[in-house]
Motif scaffolding. Sequence first.
Motif, short mmCIF file in Angstrom:
data_model
loop_
_atom_site.label_atom_id
_atom_site.label_comp_id
_atom_site.label_asym_id
_atom_site.label_seq_id
_atom_site.Cartn_x
_atom_site.Cartn_y
_atom_site.Cartn_z
N VAL A 19 -5.26 -20.91 11.37
CA VAL A 19 -4.88 -20.29 12.65
C VAL A 19 -3.53 -19.61 12.56
N TRP A 20 -2.49 -20.30 12.08
CA TRP A 20 -1.14 -19.72 12.06
C TRP A 20 -1.05 -18.47 11.20
N PRO A 21 -1.69 -18.42 10.02
CA PRO A 21 -1.60 -17.17 9.23
C PRO A 21 -2.28 -15.97 9.90
N LEU A 22 -3.15 -16.20 10.87
CA LEU A 22 -3.80 -15.09 11.56
C LEU A 22 -2.95 -14.49 12.67
N PHE A 23 -1.99 -15.24 13.19
CA PHE A 23 -1.20 -14.75 14.32
C PHE A 23 -0.34 -13.53 14.01
N PRO A 24 0.48 -13.53 12.94
CA PRO A 24 1.31 -12.33 12.70
C PRO A 24 0.53 -11.04 12.54
N PRO A 25 -0.59 -11.01 11.76
CA PRO A 25 -1.34 -9.74 11.68
C PRO A 25 -1.94 -9.33 13.03
N LEU A 26 -2.43 -10.28 13.82
CA LEU A 26 -2.98 -9.93 15.13
C LEU A 26 -1.90 -9.40 16.07
N MET A 27 -0.72 -10.01 16.01
CA MET A 27 0.37 -9.54 16.85
C MET A 27 0.81 -8.13 16.44
N MET A 28 0.88 -7.88 15.14
CA MET A 28 1.24 -6.54 14.67
C MET A 28 0.18 -5.52 15.08
N TYR A 29 -1.08 -5.91 14.98
CA TYR A 29 -2.18 -5.03 15.38
C TYR A 29 -2.07 -4.65 16.86
N GLN A 30 -1.83 -5.63 17.71
CA GLN A 30 -1.69 -5.36 19.13
C GLN A 30 -0.48 -4.48 19.42
N TYR A 31 0.63 -4.72 18.72
CA TYR A 31 1.83 -3.92 18.90
C TYR A 31 1.57 -2.47 18.51
N ILE A 32 0.92 -2.27 17.36
CA ILE A 32 0.64 -0.91 16.89
C ILE A 32 -0.32 -0.21 17.85
N ARG A 33 -1.33 -0.92 18.33
CA ARG A 33 -2.27 -0.30 19.29
C ARG A 33 -1.57 0.12 20.57
N ALA A 34 -0.67 -0.72 21.07
CA ALA A 34 0.05 -0.39 22.31
C ALA A 34 0.97 0.80 22.09
N LYS A 35 1.68 0.83 20.96
CA LYS A 35 2.55 1.96 20.66
C LYS A 35 1.73 3.23 20.49
N ASP A 36 0.60 3.12 19.79
CA ASP A 36 -0.24 4.28 19.56
C ASP A 36 -0.77 4.84 20.87
N ALA A 37 -1.20 3.96 21.78
CA ALA A 37 -1.70 4.43 23.08
C ALA A 37 -0.60 5.11 23.87
N ASP A 38 0.63 4.58 23.81
CA ASP A 38 1.76 5.18 24.53
C ASP A 38 2.09 6.56 23.95
N TYR A 39 2.15 6.65 22.62
CA TYR A 39 2.45 7.95 22.00
C TYR A 39 1.34 8.96 22.25
N TYR A 40 0.09 8.49 22.24
CA TYR A 40 -1.03 9.39 22.51
C TYR A 40 -0.94 9.94 23.93
#
Length: 137
Positions: free
Chosen positions: A71-92
Amino acid sequence: FGSRQAYRLLVRSRPILPLSFRPTYGRIPLFTTMSVAMFAELAHKFVTFPQGKTTTFVNVIKVGTFCRTVVWPLFPPLMMYQYIRAKDADYYATEVLYYKSGAKDVKAFNDPSRVGLSGHWRLQQDMETIRAAANSE
């Protein structure tokens, strides 16, 4: 009397006390204080219960090992994925706004030379509004 009739008689015969006569602990109603104490006791029992048997202890170790290794090793990649998606949507959204506005100045929408988030077009607009209100005479 049946049990329902006895209950109804008991409920009807109890006097309803006005608020000024109800038991309190300081200004807090006593029933609220008692319910908080009962909740704390229940939470303590819930936390200390798993110490009962050896199999429960082993299961707690297994769950902890699963959380540490899966479980713990999955959290950082998921958090980065959500951050990148939010930034991408804002820039788009900013790019679409820039394209549909027909403007030629890109820095009016996103100025990377400004500190932090202050380069975003919405923050630039808000800062201009504040500056105009503060400097009005």
